[in-house]
Design an enzyme around this catalytic site. Sequence first.
Site, PDB file in Angstrom:
ATOM      1  N   GLY A  94       0.759  -4.424  15.865  1.00  0.00           N
ATOM      2  CA  GLY A  94       0.378  -4.944  14.541  1.00  0.00           C
ATOM      3  C   GLY A  94       1.491  -5.755  13.908  1.00  0.00           C
ATOM      4  O   GLY A  94       1.745  -5.640  12.706  1.00  0.00           O
ATOM      5  N   ALA A  95       2.142  -6.604  14.716  1.00  0.00           N
ATOM      6  CA  ALA A  95       3.292  -7.359  14.180  1.00  0.00           C
ATOM      7  C   ALA A  95       2.916  -8.775  13.778  1.00  0.00           C
ATOM      8  O   ALA A  95       3.789  -9.610  13.606  1.00  0.00           O
ATOM      9  CB  ALA A  95       4.418  -7.369  15.216  1.00  0.00           C
ATOM     10  N   ASN A  96       1.612  -9.045  13.610  1.00  0.00           N
ATOM     11  CA  ASN A  96       1.227 -10.390  13.177  1.00  0.00           C
ATOM     12  C   ASN A  96       1.295 -10.553  11.663  1.00  0.00           C
ATOM     13  O   ASN A  96       1.220 -11.658  11.140  1.00  0.00           O
ATOM     14  CB  ASN A  96      -0.188 -10.740  13.677  1.00  0.00           C
ATOM     15  CG  ASN A  96      -1.218  -9.755  13.188  1.00  0.00           C
ATOM     16  OD1 ASN A  96      -1.331  -8.666  13.752  1.00  0.00           O
ATOM     17  ND2 ASN A  96      -1.948 -10.093  12.148  1.00  0.00           N
ATOM     18  N   THR A  97       1.444  -9.436  10.959  1.00  0.00           N
ATOM     19  CA  THR A  97       1.526  -9.510   9.495  1.00  0.00           C
ATOM     20  C   THR A  97       2.285  -8.297   8.946  1.00  0.00           C
ATOM     21  O   THR A  97       2.649  -7.382   9.695  1.00  0.00           O
ATOM     22  CB  THR A  97       0.093  -9.579   8.882  1.00  0.00           C
ATOM     23  OG1 THR A  97       0.188  -9.791   7.480  1.00  0.00           O
ATOM     24  CG2 THR A  97      -0.683  -8.296   9.129  1.00  0.00           C
ATOM     25  N   GLY A  98       2.529  -8.314   7.630  1.00  0.00           N
ATOM     26  CA  GLY A  98       3.081  -7.152   6.924  1.00  0.00           C
ATOM     27  C   GLY A  98       4.401  -6.633   7.465  1.00  0.00           C
ATOM     28  O   GLY A  98       5.290  -7.397   7.874  1.00  0.00           O
ATOM     29  N   ILE A  99       4.528  -5.319   7.465  1.00  0.00           N
ATOM     30  CA  ILE A  99       5.776  -4.655   7.846  1.00  0.00           C
ATOM     31  C   ILE A  99       6.118  -4.952   9.304  1.00  0.00           C
ATOM     32  O   ILE A  99       7.286  -5.186   9.650  1.00  0.00           O
ATOM     33  CB  ILE A  99       5.625  -3.131   7.626  1.00  0.00           C
ATOM     34  CG1 ILE A  99       5.386  -2.838   6.137  1.00  0.00           C
ATOM     35  CG2 ILE A  99       6.848  -2.373   8.129  1.00  0.00           C
ATOM     36  CD1 ILE A  99       4.883  -1.437   5.853  1.00  0.00           C
ATOM     37  N   GLY A 100       5.096  -4.972  10.150  1.00  0.00           N
ATOM     38  CA  GLY A 100       5.334  -5.209  11.578  1.00  0.00           C
ATOM     39  C   GLY A 100       5.938  -6.575  11.834  1.00  0.00           C
ATOM     40  O   GLY A 100       6.867  -6.730  12.632  1.00  0.00           O
ATOM     41  N   SER A 113       3.573   7.762   7.036  1.00  0.00           N
ATOM     42  CA  SER A 113       3.511   7.471   5.595  1.00  0.00           C
ATOM     43  C   SER A 113       3.773   8.739   4.798  1.00  0.00           C
ATOM     44  O   SER A 113       3.550   9.864   5.280  1.00  0.00           O
ATOM     45  CB  SER A 113       2.121   6.941   5.253  1.00  0.00           C
ATOM     46  OG  SER A 113       1.962   6.874   3.861  1.00  0.00           O
ATOM     47  N   TYR A 161      -7.153   8.551   6.042  1.00  0.00           N
ATOM     48  CA  TYR A 161      -5.857   7.890   6.270  1.00  0.00           C
ATOM     49  C   TYR A 161      -4.733   8.939   6.274  1.00  0.00           C
ATOM     50  O   TYR A 161      -3.880   8.945   7.165  1.00  0.00           O
ATOM     51  CB  TYR A 161      -5.618   6.838   5.178  1.00  0.00           C
ATOM     52  CG  TYR A 161      -4.279   6.148   5.268  1.00  0.00           C
ATOM     53  CD1 TYR A 161      -4.012   5.218   6.279  1.00  0.00           C
ATOM     54  CD2 TYR A 161      -3.260   6.422   4.361  1.00  0.00           C
ATOM     55  CE1 TYR A 161      -2.776   4.576   6.361  1.00  0.00           C
ATOM     56  CE2 TYR A 161      -2.024   5.791   4.430  1.00  0.00           C
ATOM     57  CZ  TYR A 161      -1.794   4.865   5.438  1.00  0.00           C
ATOM     58  OH  TYR A 161      -0.565   4.246   5.520  1.00  0.00           O
TER      59      TYR A 161
HETATM   60  N1  LIG Z   1       1.887  -0.923   2.993  1.00  0.00           N
HETATM   61  C1  LIG Z   1       2.240   0.294   2.604  1.00  0.00           C
HETATM   62  O1  LIG Z   1       2.441   0.552   1.402  1.00  0.00           O
HETATM   63  C2  LIG Z   1       2.425   1.386   3.623  1.00  0.00           C
HETATM   64  C3  LIG Z   1       2.818   2.649   3.153  1.00  0.00           C
HETATM   65  C4  LIG Z   1       2.988   3.658   4.085  1.00  0.00           C
HETATM   66  C5  LIG Z   1       2.766   3.425   5.428  1.00  0.00           C
HETATM   67  N2  LIG Z   1       2.377   2.181   5.848  1.00  0.00           N
HETATM   68  C6  LIG Z   1       2.134   1.975   7.292  1.00  0.00           C
HETATM   69  O2  LIG Z   1       2.803   0.822   7.717  1.00  0.00           O
HETATM   70  C7  LIG Z   1       2.137   0.284   8.868  1.00  0.00           C
HETATM   71  C8  LIG Z   1       1.997  -1.225   8.720  1.00  0.00           C
HETATM   72  O3  LIG Z   1       1.167  -1.457   7.609  1.00  0.00           O
HETATM   73  P1  LIG Z   1       1.245  -2.783   6.708  1.00  0.00           P
HETATM   74  O4  LIG Z   1       1.479  -2.332   5.330  1.00  0.00           O
HETATM   75  O5  LIG Z   1       2.143  -3.783   7.317  1.00  0.00           O
HETATM   76  O6  LIG Z   1      -0.278  -3.241   6.797  1.00  0.00           O
HETATM   77  P2  LIG Z   1      -0.953  -4.623   7.266  1.00  0.00           P
HETATM   78  O7  LIG Z   1      -0.259  -5.752   6.621  1.00  0.00           O
HETATM   79  O8  LIG Z   1      -2.408  -4.448   7.021  1.00  0.00           O
HETATM   80  O9  LIG Z   1      -0.653  -4.647   8.828  1.00  0.00           O
HETATM   81  C9  LIG Z   1      -1.356  -3.792   9.693  1.00  0.00           C
HETATM   82  C10 LIG Z   1      -1.294  -4.360  11.077  1.00  0.00           C
HETATM   83  O10 LIG Z   1      -2.031  -3.487  11.949  1.00  0.00           O
HETATM   84  C11 LIG Z   1      -2.904  -4.302  12.717  1.00  0.00           C
HETATM   85  N3  LIG Z   1      -4.081  -3.581  13.188  1.00  0.00           N
HETATM   86  C12 LIG Z   1      -5.043  -3.004  12.464  1.00  0.00           C
HETATM   87  N4  LIG Z   1      -5.980  -2.523  13.270  1.00  0.00           N
HETATM   88  C13 LIG Z   1      -5.617  -2.810  14.537  1.00  0.00           C
HETATM   89  C14 LIG Z   1      -6.183  -2.600  15.799  1.00  0.00           C
HETATM   90  N5  LIG Z   1      -7.377  -2.004  15.951  1.00  0.00           N
HETATM   91  N6  LIG Z   1      -5.526  -3.023  16.903  1.00  0.00           N
HETATM   92  C15 LIG Z   1      -4.347  -3.657  16.788  1.00  0.00           C
HETATM   93  N7  LIG Z   1      -3.759  -3.908  15.607  1.00  0.00           N
HETATM   94  C16 LIG Z   1      -4.396  -3.498  14.494  1.00  0.00           C
HETATM   95  C17 LIG Z   1      -3.299  -5.434  11.780  1.00  0.00           C
HETATM   96  O11 LIG Z   1      -3.849  -6.504  12.521  1.00  0.00           O
HETATM   97  P3  LIG Z   1      -4.861  -7.562  11.795  1.00  0.00           P
HETATM   98  O12 LIG Z   1      -4.009  -8.420  10.917  1.00  0.00           O
HETATM   99  O13 LIG Z   1      -5.495  -8.302  12.924  1.00  0.00           O
HETATM  100  O14 LIG Z   1      -5.837  -6.739  11.020  1.00  0.00           O
HETATM  101  C18 LIG Z   1      -1.938  -5.745  11.180  1.00  0.00           C
HETATM  102  O15 LIG Z   1      -1.198  -6.533  12.057  1.00  0.00           O
HETATM  103  C19 LIG Z   1       0.816   1.035   8.965  1.00  0.00           C
HETATM  104  O16 LIG Z   1       0.893   1.993   9.990  1.00  0.00           O
HETATM  105  C20 LIG Z   1       0.682   1.726   7.619  1.00  0.00           C
HETATM  106  O17 LIG Z   1      -0.055   2.898   7.712  1.00  0.00           O
HETATM  107  C21 LIG Z   1       2.213   1.148   4.976  1.00  0.00           C
END
Ligand SMILES: NC(=O)c1ccc[n+]([C@@H]2O[C@H](COP(=O)([O-])OP(=O)(O)OC[C@H]3O[C@@H](n4cnc5c(N)ncnc54)[C@H](OP(=O)(O)O)[C@@H]3O)[C@@H](O)[C@H]2O)c1
Length: 426
Positions: A156-162, A285, A310
Amino acid sequence: MAAAAAVSRPSRLLLGSQAHRPLFTNTSGTRVGASSCRPLGPPGRVPSIAPDDQSLGTAPLATRFTAQFPTALREQHSGSESPFPNGTSPVLRIRHYPCHLEREAPRLHAAHCMLGSVVLLWGGSRGSHGTFRRYVAGGVCKSTTKLNGKVVMITGANTGIGKETARDLAQRGARVIIACRDMAKGEAAACEIRAETGNQQVIVKKLDLADTKSIREFAENFLAEEKELHILINNAGVMLCPYSKTADGFEMHLGVNHLGHFLLTFLLLECLKQSAPARIVNVSSLAHHGGRIRFHDLQGEKCYNWGLAYCHSKLANVLFTRELARRLQGTGVTANSLHPGSVYSELVRHSILMSLLWKTFSFFLKTPREGAQTSVYCAVAEELESVTGQYFSDCRPAYVSPQGRNDELAKKLWNVSCELLGIQWD
Ligand SMILES: NC(=O)c1ccc[n+]([C@@H]2O[C@H](COP(=O)([O-])OP(=O)(O)OC[C@H]3O[C@@H](n4cnc5c(N)ncnc54)[C@H](OP(=O)(O)O)[C@@H]3O)[C@@H](O)[C@H]2O)c1
């Protein structure tokens, strides 16, 4: 201003109390770390709070909320150095009103929060914006470790934290594999990272964690093309999905956040062992505190709540890490999990309300780059070379819920996950 700042403090303390408690134990449960904060209690003895406890009758509200807090722990937190005076925990303090204002407590609390927000905004406009942003940003990974010659995989490194984690590790010279389900989005992210870091070793590979066939194909392809894997970051995640199932019939949160990464790690483990020293980083989380492993209804068919689903999956991440670390002792491969903080990303995309709230309060959230700091820290920090089975937040050890420290639960979840995925992992 000082008094006003104190008013705004409780909301941070509430989060901080859960995220930063230094319960730093090794896999056998012994505490191995120390810090200026003290843990609130021994494993398995987290104080229970029963505001409506009949035995406390009509005692003042403050007493009713503190009475259940074990005496020894109250003493630990009283005294001049205690950050929480009057022997109350930070969680309790936000409800600490005189008894005649008991009925007004929720409104007073809301007023406190609003006043705190106004003060923060006012402070921001008066020039303390930078200070406040640093406060929100939390821990920063200060390691200067270079990763030339190392192979890193991030789901999931195409966006966000990744994506920000990938950017940082690419900057350090690693060969970075971006594992994502949407190749176009992945390529766009990789292009941006290659251009910014000058590192051409940023590669995109297709992985859909909601389909075990895709996970197996991805692993097969990776193992055929790459000889080593030094850092695996299980980052991808979904949140607040309406009830839906993966291609294999698993509830979406459990399937993607836990089972998908469980299978991926299983398929790549030999490669990680052969590349040791290696690290596995599972992005969990703070929400794991609200999770339960409902073995009688794992797929949420009898009862489903998108928020709780979740939380359950994030608890599964913590338990998986714990059991994995125990099994990997002596192999040179470590496994740790983490909370990245509250980050302004696309995670809440399935909820219009949450998306609106996230946008409105984005000033109070970490940016994805700030949110990536703990992932990077777990991946590269020299001092974590042999640290395993731990949970981090803001680049330091953090408090794990009693459920997340339950070894029996971790073993049971491990066995059930193997059964669901049809694998044998001893
Ligand atoms: N944001 C927060 O406040 C927060 C807080 C606590 C924990 N986290 C954790 O941090 C991690 C990253 O989250 P983020 O905030 O960066 O969210 P995000 O921006 O929504 O990124 C999530 C990533 O996961 C990918 N993904 C989702 N479903 C998938 C699948 N079936 N197969 C492969 N990739 C998939 C998404 O791909 P697409 O772009 O194609 O959908 C996207 O690249 C998650 O595990 C989340 O639970 C986040």
